[in-house]
Design an enzyme around this catalytic site. Structure first.
Site, short mmCIF file in Angstrom:
data_model
loop_
_atom_site.label_atom_id
_atom_site.label_comp_id
_atom_site.label_asym_id
_atom_site.label_seq_id
_atom_site.Cartn_x
_atom_site.Cartn_y
_atom_site.Cartn_z
N LEU A 40 -5.13 -15.59 -3.90
CA LEU A 40 -3.80 -15.07 -3.58
C LEU A 40 -3.52 -13.75 -4.28
CD1 LEU A 40 -1.64 -18.35 -3.48
CD2 LEU A 40 -2.84 -17.20 -1.62
N ALA A 82 -13.33 -13.98 1.83
CA ALA A 82 -12.83 -13.44 0.57
C ALA A 82 -13.63 -12.21 0.12
CB ALA A 82 -12.90 -14.53 -0.51
N TYR A 149 -18.45 -0.32 -0.66
CA TYR A 149 -17.93 -1.44 0.13
C TYR A 149 -18.98 -1.93 1.13
CZ TYR A 149 -15.44 -3.90 3.82
OH TYR A 149 -15.08 -4.82 4.78
N LEU A 198 -4.77 2.65 9.90
CA LEU A 198 -4.09 3.58 10.79
C LEU A 198 -2.89 2.97 11.52
CD1 LEU A 198 -4.08 6.44 12.00
CD2 LEU A 198 -5.44 5.52 13.89
N GLY A 292 -15.97 10.32 3.64
CA GLY A 292 -16.63 9.06 4.02
C GLY A 292 -16.27 8.57 5.40
N1 UFG Z 1 -6.56 7.60 9.54
C1 UFG Z 1 -5.72 8.68 9.52
N2 UFG Z 1 -4.64 8.64 8.70
C2 UFG Z 1 -4.35 7.58 7.90
C3 UFG Z 1 -5.23 6.44 7.93
C4 UFG Z 1 -6.33 6.50 8.78
O1 UFG Z 1 -5.92 9.67 10.22
O2 UFG Z 1 -3.35 7.63 7.17
C5 UFG Z 1 -7.74 7.62 10.42
C6 UFG Z 1 -9.03 7.50 9.66
O3 UFG Z 1 -9.49 8.78 9.28
C7 UFG Z 1 -9.93 6.82 10.68
C8 UFG Z 1 -8.98 5.99 11.53
O4 UFG Z 1 -7.69 6.51 11.27
O5 UFG Z 1 -10.52 7.78 11.48
C9 UFG Z 1 -9.00 4.52 11.17
O6 UFG Z 1 -8.83 4.40 9.78
P1 UFG Z 1 -8.60 2.99 9.05
O7 UFG Z 1 -8.41 3.29 7.59
O8 UFG Z 1 -7.54 2.26 9.75
O9 UFG Z 1 -9.95 2.23 9.30
P2 UFG Z 1 -11.44 2.68 8.91
O10 UFG Z 1 -12.10 3.02 10.21
O11 UFG Z 1 -11.52 3.67 7.86
O12 UFG Z 1 -11.96 1.35 8.21
C10 UFG Z 1 -12.22 0.20 8.89
C11 UFG Z 1 -11.98 -1.01 8.00
C12 UFG Z 1 -12.92 -1.00 6.84
C13 UFG Z 1 -14.33 -0.87 7.32
C14 UFG Z 1 -14.45 0.33 8.22
C15 UFG Z 1 -15.81 0.42 8.83
O13 UFG Z 1 -10.67 -1.01 7.55
O14 UFG Z 1 -12.78 -2.21 6.14
O15 UFG Z 1 -13.54 0.23 9.29
O16 UFG Z 1 -16.19 1.73 8.83
F1 UFG Z 1 -15.15 -0.69 6.29
#
Ligand code: UFG
Length: 341
Positions: A40, A82, A149, A198, A292
């Site tokens: 939790l 988890a 990760y 996002l 990244g």
């Molecule tokens: N993005 C923005 N602005 C924000 C947040 C995100 O432009 O404030 C963009 C990111 O650059 C990305 C897309 O929106 O291109 C999606 O971003 P998320 O953070 O929602 O998701 P990610 O693709 O980075 O990450 C997800 C999972 C991770 C996993 C990853 C695999 O959340 O756990 O996919 O690559 F590791």
């Protein structure tokens, strides 16, 4: 001695994807109880709706609590959610990720070996692939994670394969793409602190909970310059776990399956979709690329269909965003706390 109740153990069952899966297990996997083990720390006790689900509040690395779970119940299979899931945090605090995501589950695997439980469903991730060299991504794509990760999850895949050779553990690695959306009745949903994803961030900018949303980069080599992702509804993810359980029950061998829709959506497209769903303009700021972030991550989900008989039902992103918006504006979200029960 009375016979122990048969159960499926769900680690991280009070988290976002875990809680949606627990709910489906309770509804559809009736011949077996459901037991949750969750610290939790990042999950919510309120997200476990059914009082019949036994919640053990504890750490999967804690041998005492894990042994209590395995001696109280006859654990038939483990669904392992988890984990810590922030890519950025994994870069600054790698040891935290290797300890929690790679080392801690060893206590669960040891208990499984001791108690003769040989079915394991593992929340793996598209992040194990790293920068794509081909798209859409199949399970045969090279696994070269670019952050701790992804590496922490890939190492556990390897450990599980070694357990398969040594003592017959069988596993399904479910490699999620972008988990999104919430239960359509908005009774449970997504609540991260801090929020980095996002869709919830866009919706928070729309609701006024945040000032705006920053688009991370608009000069990618994609059709509109913003990153493309494969958004998969959390109920579809949950359903894949039930199918994976059936597959293992029928004697299926260890396999990895991508979970995505196979369809890419850009950040710019997502902004337009959220505006259409909410009828409100999103306050947007255009910023630098986030380190990244690959330009495009889209799954080839064919193997999940062929092997598990699974296919995404939510193929319209508008519908996915609508479920997230319903949750965000509904009453249940406010009931989530971090109070341990
Ligand atoms: N993005 C923005 N602005 C924000 C947040 C995100 O432009 O404030 C963009 C990111 O650059 C990305 C897309 O929106 O291109 C999606 O971003 P998320 O953070 O929602 O998701 P990610 O693709 O980075 O990450 C997800 C999972 C991770 C996993 C990853 C695999 O959340 O756990 O996919 O690559 F590791």
């Amino acid at each position: 001695m009375p016979r122990k109740e048969k159960a499926v153990l769900v680690t991280g069952g009070a988290g976002y994807i875990g809680s949606h899966t627990v709910r489906q297990l309770v509804e559809h996997h009736r011949d077996c109880g459901v037991v949750v083990l969750d610290t939790l720390e990042r999950g919510h006790a309120e997200s476990i709706l059914d009082p019949e689900v036994k919640l053990f509040t504890g750490d999967m690395a804690d041998q005492e609590v894990v042994e209590e779970v395995f001696t109280t119940f006859q654990i038939e299979a483990v669904i392992h959610f988890a984990a810590y899931t922030y890519v950025g945090e994994s870069v600054t605090e790698p040891l935290k990720y290797y300890r929690n995501n790679t080392a801690a589950p060893l206590t669960i695997l040891e208990a499984m070996q001791r108690h003769g439980c040989k079915q394991f469903i593992f929340s793996s991730t598209a992040a194990t692939y790293g920068n794509p060299v081909a798209t859409p991504i199949t399970e045969e794509h090279p696994q070269q994670p670019i952050n701790p990760y992804g590496a922490s999850k890939l190492m556990l895949e390897q450990i599980i394969r070694d357990c398969e050779s040594a003592w017959g553990l069988r596993a399904v690695f479910l490699r999620y793409f972008n988990a999104s959306g919430c239960a359509p009745d908005a009774a449970i949903g997504e609540d991260h602190d801090p929020e980095t994803h996002l869709i919830p961030l866009i919706l928070m900018a729309i609701s006024g909970e945040r000032e705006n949303i920053t688009v991370f980069g608009e000069n990618y080599e994609t059709p509109d310059g913003t990153c493309v992702r494969d958004y998969i509804h959390v109920l579809d993810l949950a359903n894949a776990h039930l199918k994976a359980l059936d597959y293992l029950d029928k004697g299926g061998a260890t396999v990895a399956c991508n979970l995505g829709t196979g369809k890419g959506v850009s950040v710019r497209e997502m902004l337009a979709i959220a505006e259409a769903v909410t009828g409100t303009k999103v306050p947007v700021v255009y910023g630098e690329r986030r380190p990244g972030d690959p330009a495009e991550l889209v799954a080839d989900p064919a193997r999940a269909k062929a092997i598990l008989g699974w296919e995404a039902e939510y193929t319209d992103v508008t519908e996915i965003v609508a479920t997230a918006w319903k949750w965000m504006t509904g009453p249940a979200k406010g009931r989530y706390t971090n109070v341990k029960r």
